[in-house]
Design an enzyme around this catalytic site. Sequence first.
Site, PDB file in Angstrom:
ATOM      1  N   ASP A   1      26.699  96.139  14.813  1.00  0.00           N
ATOM      2  CA  ASP A   1      26.731  94.554  14.370  1.00  0.00           C
ATOM      3  C   ASP A   1      27.055  93.433  15.479  1.00  0.00           C
ATOM      4  O   ASP A   1      26.409  92.590  15.419  1.00  0.00           O
ATOM      5  CB  ASP A   1      28.060  94.535  13.304  1.00  0.00           C
ATOM      6  CG  ASP A   1      27.196  94.751  12.065  1.00  0.00           C
ATOM      7  OD1 ASP A   1      26.219  95.433  11.814  1.00  0.00           O
ATOM      8  OD2 ASP A   1      28.039  94.353  11.082  1.00  0.00           O
TER       9      ASP A   1
ATOM     10  N   TYR B   1      34.509 108.310   8.358  1.00  0.00           N
ATOM     11  CA  TYR B   1      33.903 108.030   7.230  1.00  0.00           C
ATOM     12  C   TYR B   1      33.806 109.211   6.200  1.00  0.00           C
ATOM     13  O   TYR B   1      33.778 108.950   5.014  1.00  0.00           O
ATOM     14  CB  TYR B   1      32.756 107.149   7.327  1.00  0.00           C
ATOM     15  CG  TYR B   1      32.700 105.724   8.053  1.00  0.00           C
ATOM     16  CD1 TYR B   1      34.089 105.261   8.276  1.00  0.00           C
ATOM     17  CD2 TYR B   1      31.718 104.986   8.396  1.00  0.00           C
ATOM     18  CE1 TYR B   1      34.010 104.183   8.940  1.00  0.00           C
ATOM     19  CE2 TYR B   1      31.656 103.863   9.027  1.00  0.00           C
ATOM     20  CZ  TYR B   1      32.956 103.377   9.447  1.00  0.00           C
ATOM     21  OH  TYR B   1      33.034 102.152  10.272  1.00  0.00           O
TER      22      TYR B   1
END
Length: 356
Positions: free
Chosen positions: A251, A142
């Site tokens: 998640d 990222y």
Amino acid sequence: MKYTIAVIKGDGIGPEIVNEAMKALDAVGKRFSHSFEYRQVLMGGCALDATGEPLPEETVNICKSSDSVLLGAVGGPKWDTLPGDKRPEKGLLGIRSALGLYANLRPAVLFEPLRDACPLKPNIVSEGLDLLMVRELTGGIYFGERGRRSGKGGEEAYDTESYSAYEIERIGRTAFDVALKRKSRLTSIDKANVLESSRLWREVMHRLSGEYPQVEYEDMLVDNAAMQLVRNPGRFDVVVTSNMFGDILSDEASMITGSIGMLPSASIGVGSLGLYEPIHGSAPDIAGKDIANPLATILSAAMMLRYSFSLTDEANAIENAVYKALTNGYRTSDLASEGAKVVGTRKMGTVVAELI
Ligand code: NAD
């Protein structure tokens, strides 16, 4: 002891849920003779409205000079059309980087009274679920080099996964230290059969495991980890992984618990200053209606007590009170099931504070 806490209520349901977390902290203060001084600061949409910036300098300074930071959530439709650097979310990334927070801690706990909310078959979670995901937050793909170029097949795009031994050791130590505060079991997740960055990750983790003989350590490939999370999630205690793998797996782990309104998180760095917030957003669809579930934020306050202030009994007092409130049948409407005592945000906070 006296602690100063910077409080960012934020937007949407943020103010409602943070108020209930402060109620829980005050109850802890009363029972254990601590005092918590709150310094309220603006971030996100409300900061944009008041100052034109999603993260005013004053907010950063007050957060830096406090013992810890409690955050509700930011964002909402009112600010969705603003350019990237004026979006409320810019405040979130900005505060994490300004405070040097490189580790994200996300517990996934299946509360026994909420077992029905778990989407897995009962036999898979028969031994319960109580894992803590430690995700590297400021490195990896990222933040690596990226771009577009023209290649043999025409236009190409690339992103680069890169980790230094220093970054791996830093997140590794956090995970080993956290494991010592739990069941002393650590699983490090990588893709060392394919990625060079994962091979360095594994080397550094192995080196560290020699320094932590009390912690039972194992490596696991990320594809296997994704499978084990839905096959036998109870086998995990603490899990440590890179930014991208952590983004996806955390998640998946939180989904197993069945409720977005129950899950807290902590972002920590060097030293004891941390940022504590629920994993959900500002839920503008239910803002101002006194129906939001405040438990994820209340549990975030418990994480603050445990990880920033090392107040273990006090953190347990909040977690036990939440557990008791659920066992006694109290539910906000997102968790309502037959026979439940459905209560609003404020009432749920009061019930928990009384049980503390
Ligand atoms: P969301 O998490 O806010 O809401 C998703 C769904 O879950 C909604 O139906 C909402 O009503 C429900 N929900 C969320 N929290 C709840 C709670 N405590 N109790 C009961 N129900 C709850 O995600 P979204 O709708 O994708 O995003 C809304 C806004 O929040 C956007 O502006 C987004 O950018 C922002 N956001 C902020 C953060 C943060 O501040 N950390 C994180 C995610 C999204």
